[in-house]
Scaffold this motif. Structure first.
Motif, PDB file in Angstrom:
ATOM      1  N   ALA A 160       0.846  -1.102  -0.165  1.00  0.00           N
ATOM      2  CA  ALA A 160       0.034   0.131   0.057  1.00  0.00           C
ATOM      3  C   ALA A 160       0.927   1.358   0.130  1.00  0.00           C
ATOM      4  CB  ALA A 160      -0.978   0.063   1.225  1.00  0.00           C
ATOM      5  N   ALA A 161       0.509   2.087  -0.864  1.00  0.00           N
ATOM      6  CA  ALA A 161       1.426   3.509  -0.908  1.00  0.00           C
ATOM      7  C   ALA A 161       0.440   4.700  -1.301  1.00  0.00           C
ATOM      8  CB  ALA A 161       2.415   3.256  -2.116  1.00  0.00           C
ATOM      9  N   ILE A 162       0.866   5.736  -0.879  1.00  0.00           N
ATOM     10  CA  ILE A 162      -0.115   6.853  -1.408  1.00  0.00           C
ATOM     11  C   ILE A 162       0.877   7.731  -2.276  1.00  0.00           C
ATOM     12  CG2 ILE A 162      -0.581   9.334  -0.600  1.00  0.00           C
ATOM     13  CD1 ILE A 162      -1.049   8.085   2.178  1.00  0.00           C
ATOM     14  N   THR A 163       0.403   7.869  -3.505  1.00  0.00           N
ATOM     15  CA  THR A 163       1.125   8.476  -4.776  1.00  0.00           C
ATOM     16  C   THR A 163       0.504   9.882  -5.225  1.00  0.00           C
ATOM     17  OG1 THR A 163      -0.295   7.164  -6.044  1.00  0.00           O
ATOM     18  CG2 THR A 163       1.746   6.124  -5.669  1.00  0.00           C
ATOM     19  N   SER A 164      -0.574  10.084  -4.350  1.00  0.00           N
ATOM     20  CA  SER A 164      -1.054  11.666  -4.747  1.00  0.00           C
ATOM     21  C   SER A 164      -0.329  12.673  -3.876  1.00  0.00           C
ATOM     22  CB  SER A 164      -2.207  11.690  -4.543  1.00  0.00           C
ATOM     23  OG  SER A 164      -2.908  13.027  -4.161  1.00  0.00           O
ATOM     24  N   PRO A 165       0.333  13.387  -4.579  1.00  0.00           N
ATOM     25  CA  PRO A 165       0.873  14.658  -3.737  1.00  0.00           C
ATOM     26  C   PRO A 165       0.078  15.278  -2.630  1.00  0.00           C
ATOM     27  CG  PRO A 165       1.478  14.842  -6.285  1.00  0.00           C
ATOM     28  CD  PRO A 165       0.219  13.784  -5.989  1.00  0.00           C
ATOM     29  N   LYS A 166      -1.195  15.507  -2.798  1.00  0.00           N
ATOM     30  CA  LYS A 166      -1.984  16.132  -1.964  1.00  0.00           C
ATOM     31  C   LYS A 166      -2.080  15.365  -0.679  1.00  0.00           C
ATOM     32  CE  LYS A 166      -6.297  18.535  -1.495  1.00  0.00           C
ATOM     33  NZ  LYS A 166      -7.704  18.793  -2.166  1.00  0.00           N
ATOM     34  N   GLU A 167      -2.508  13.904  -0.870  1.00  0.00           N
ATOM     35  CA  GLU A 167      -2.541  12.964   0.062  1.00  0.00           C
ATOM     36  C   GLU A 167      -1.207  12.828   0.780  1.00  0.00           C
ATOM     37  OE1 GLU A 167      -4.545   9.466  -1.078  1.00  0.00           O
ATOM     38  OE2 GLU A 167      -6.068  10.756  -2.047  1.00  0.00           O
ATOM     39  N   PHE A 168      -0.282  12.735  -0.004  1.00  0.00           N
ATOM     40  CA  PHE A 168       1.310  12.588   0.788  1.00  0.00           C
ATOM     41  C   PHE A 168       1.550  13.545   1.589  1.00  0.00           C
ATOM     42  CE2 PHE A 168       5.667  12.029   0.198  1.00  0.00           C
ATOM     43  CZ  PHE A 168       6.076  10.687   0.731  1.00  0.00           C
ATOM     44  N   ALA A 169       1.441  14.762   1.220  1.00  0.00           N
ATOM     45  CA  ALA A 169       1.551  16.072   2.076  1.00  0.00           C
ATOM     46  C   ALA A 169       0.811  15.741   3.437  1.00  0.00           C
ATOM     47  CB  ALA A 169       1.096  17.071   1.271  1.00  0.00           C
ATOM     48  N   VAL A 170      -0.544  15.383   3.366  1.00  0.00           N
ATOM     49  CA  VAL A 170      -1.133  15.028   4.611  1.00  0.00           C
ATOM     50  C   VAL A 170      -0.382  14.207   5.581  1.00  0.00           C
ATOM     51  CG1 VAL A 170      -3.040  14.513   5.763  1.00  0.00           C
ATOM     52  CG2 VAL A 170      -3.211  15.804   3.504  1.00  0.00           C
ATOM     53  N   LEU A 171       0.117  12.956   4.835  1.00  0.00           N
ATOM     54  CA  LEU A 171       0.721  12.180   5.628  1.00  0.00           C
ATOM     55  C   LEU A 171       1.910  12.602   6.192  1.00  0.00           C
ATOM     56  CD1 LEU A 171       1.588   9.073   6.345  1.00  0.00           C
ATOM     57  CD2 LEU A 171       2.386   8.836   4.030  1.00  0.00           C
ATOM     58  N   LEU A 172       2.815  13.331   5.602  1.00  0.00           N
ATOM     59  CA  LEU A 172       4.027  14.017   6.148  1.00  0.00           C
ATOM     60  C   LEU A 172       3.749  14.825   7.194  1.00  0.00           C
ATOM     61  CD1 LEU A 172       5.993  14.789   2.549  1.00  0.00           C
ATOM     62  CD2 LEU A 172       6.431  12.839   4.133  1.00  0.00           C
ATOM     63  N   SER A 173       2.259  15.576   7.095  1.00  0.00           N
ATOM     64  CA  SER A 173       2.265  16.510   8.157  1.00  0.00           C
ATOM     65  C   SER A 173       1.806  15.877   9.597  1.00  0.00           C
ATOM     66  CB  SER A 173       1.042  17.438   7.714  1.00  0.00           C
ATOM     67  OG  SER A 173       0.585  18.399   8.731  1.00  0.00           O
ATOM     68  N   ASP A 174       1.032  14.624   9.233  1.00  0.00           N
ATOM     69  CA  ASP A 174       0.673  13.767  10.514  1.00  0.00           C
ATOM     70  C   ASP A 174       1.996  13.310  11.135  1.00  0.00           C
ATOM     71  OD1 ASP A 174      -2.036  14.404   9.694  1.00  0.00           O
ATOM     72  OD2 ASP A 174      -2.426  12.595   8.790  1.00  0.00           O
ATOM     73  N   ILE A 175       2.791  12.889  10.332  1.00  0.00           N
ATOM     74  CA  ILE A 175       4.177  12.291  10.771  1.00  0.00           C
ATOM     75  C   ILE A 175       4.806  13.149  11.761  1.00  0.00           C
ATOM     76  CG2 ILE A 175       6.418  11.562  10.163  1.00  0.00           C
ATOM     77  CD1 ILE A 175       5.138  10.104   7.665  1.00  0.00           C
ATOM     78  N   ASP A 176       4.927  14.578  11.329  1.00  0.00           N
ATOM     79  CA  ASP A 176       5.440  15.591  12.024  1.00  0.00           C
ATOM     80  C   ASP A 176       4.849  15.708  13.502  1.00  0.00           C
ATOM     81  OD1 ASP A 176       7.525  16.047  10.567  1.00  0.00           O
ATOM     82  OD2 ASP A 176       6.367  18.129   9.729  1.00  0.00           O
ATOM     83  N   HIS A 177       3.498  15.087  13.534  1.00  0.00           N
ATOM     84  CA  HIS A 177       2.669  15.177  14.821  1.00  0.00           C
ATOM     85  C   HIS A 177       2.553  14.108  15.481  1.00  0.00           C
ATOM     86  CE1 HIS A 177       1.372  19.054  12.642  1.00  0.00           C
ATOM     87  NE2 HIS A 177       1.391  19.470  13.854  1.00  0.00           N
ATOM     88  N   TYR A 178       3.458  12.893  15.150  1.00  0.00           N
ATOM     89  CA  TYR A 178       3.371  11.774  15.831  1.00  0.00           C
ATOM     90  C   TYR A 178       4.001  11.973  17.242  1.00  0.00           C
ATOM     91  CZ  TYR A 178       4.671   6.955  17.073  1.00  0.00           C
ATOM     92  OH  TYR A 178       4.855   5.746  17.586  1.00  0.00           O
TER      93      TYR A 178
END
Length: 373
Positions: A179-197
């Motif tokens: 499973a992978a996120i390849t949409s830049p918009k969705e990937f940006a949200v994932l990166l932001s969520d990781i910063d708040h882990y």
């Protein structure tokens, strides 16, 4: 043929004959009476005469048969598989997986001499997993058996790999991509969520670095401080996946963002050889499930994203959005890339372009993440 009676009144069947070539007189025993009846003794005598008619010494033939039987007991599928394992230069995780597969194989056909293994023997083991709808595992069982049989052929213990006769006999497993996120918009949200882990700094740092270096998860968690050169900003190591085949070292250029994260972590884990040691012991690397579990805690399901999926994310966006040459991306992924003549590129090639790509990728990730509200 005659019956020999010794001083203790024990009775033995004997057969006198002349050696086919030397013509020397020789004697062979057919067993004792009454354990061996007259009819059985005569049958054995007839077998001996048949061999003599073919210029074969029955005594030597018996010795050879005994040797073959002893060798068959020694050269069981189990014994040969153990010998094969000692010849392989495999990672510990691969050895552990192999032992799991071989245990099932050994439990079913391990005692059989390798030269008597039939296609049906292998198929019956594979179908143990087919009945459970574990088609990929059934396929792996067949592959492992084939490796052992080919080794047996190489050392002269059997004539061929009988798994070749099973083509089409097993159900084809459905390929499930990571499973992978390849949409830049969705990937940006994932990166932001990781910063708040909210977790340990070791896990959080690994989680933040993983999408930026996009190596295989096992390679990241086994990263060692000795492999990282802060002067050149590179991480050099030999991937376990290719260690036994090519031994080629992979160089991962480290962006300024990754270097900054590592320098913050170094004082915390420098007492371990591993950059990301396990919580329970500094002598072991982080668990293989740690990053995936962190993603689940962030609310991402298994079907949405996985730690291995960061590779597909980077591969897609570097090609389609940032538009780097595919061969450079594939080379950095550690995939085998061939030139126009069909030769494999050295993974240390195009290092300048790869350094530029890795920095632009980190900058791009930072840019799209900053736009998330």
């Amino acid at each position: 043929m005659y019956l020999l009676i010794d001083k203790n009144n024990n009775k033995f069947w004997r057969f006198d004959y002349y050696h086919p070539y030397t013509k020397k007189r020789n004697t062979i025993s057919f067993g004792s009476y009454p354990e061996v009846s007259l009819a059985d003794a005569r049958s054995r005598r007839d077998d001996a005469r048949s061999l003599l008619a073919q210029n074969i010494d029955p005594s030597e033939s018996r010795k050879l048969e005994t040797i073959n039987q002893v060798n068959s007991l020694k050269n069981t599928f189990s014994a040969v598989s153990e010998e094969w394992m000692t010849k392989q230069n495999l990672a510990e995780s691969t050895i552990a997986k192999n032992k799991k597969f071989f245990q099932v194989i050994v439990d079913n056909i391990g005692d059989k001499p390798i030269n008597s293994i039939t296609p049906m023997d292998i198929l019956n083991v594979c179908r143990i997993y087919e009945r459970e709808e574990k088609y990929e595992t059934a396929k792996k069982i067949k592959v492992k058996c084939g490796q052992i049989l080919r080794y047996g052929v190489a050392i002269g213990l059997c004539e061929r790999d009988v798994t070749q006769d099973l083509r089409g006999a097993l159900k084809t497993p459905v390929v499930n991509h990571m499973a992978a996120i390849t949409s830049p918009k969705e990937f940006a949200v994932l990166l932001s969520d990781i910063d708040h882990y909210e977790g340990t700094i070791i896990t959080k740092t690994a989680l933040k670095i993983a999408p930026l270096v996009f190596v295989r998860p096992g390679e990241l968690r086994h990263a060692k401080w000795s492999e990282i050169d802060f002067e050149k900003n590179i991480w050099s190591y030999t991937p376990p996946k290719t260690k036994s085949k090519t031994g080629v070292e992979l160089i991962v250029p480290l962006s300024t963002q990754v270097v900054d994260l590592l320098k913050v972590l170094q004082p915390i884990t420098c007492n371990s050889e591993y950059v990301f040691p396990a919580i329970t012991s500094a002598l072991k690397p982080m668990s293989k499930n740690t990053i995936n579990q962190a993603l689940r805690r962030l609310g991402y399901e298994k079907k949405q994203v996985s730690s291995h999926g960061f590779r597909a994310s980077a591969r897609t966006m570097l090609d389609e959005v940032i538009q780097f040459p595919v061969e450079i991306i594939e080379m950095q992924l550690g995939h085998q890339v061939r030139d126009m003549h069909g030769r494999a590129y050295n993974r240390t090639k195009h290092l300048k372009e790869r350094k530029e790509m890795m920095q632009k990728w980190s900058d791009y990730c930072e840019e799209i993440k900053s736009g998330v509200k």
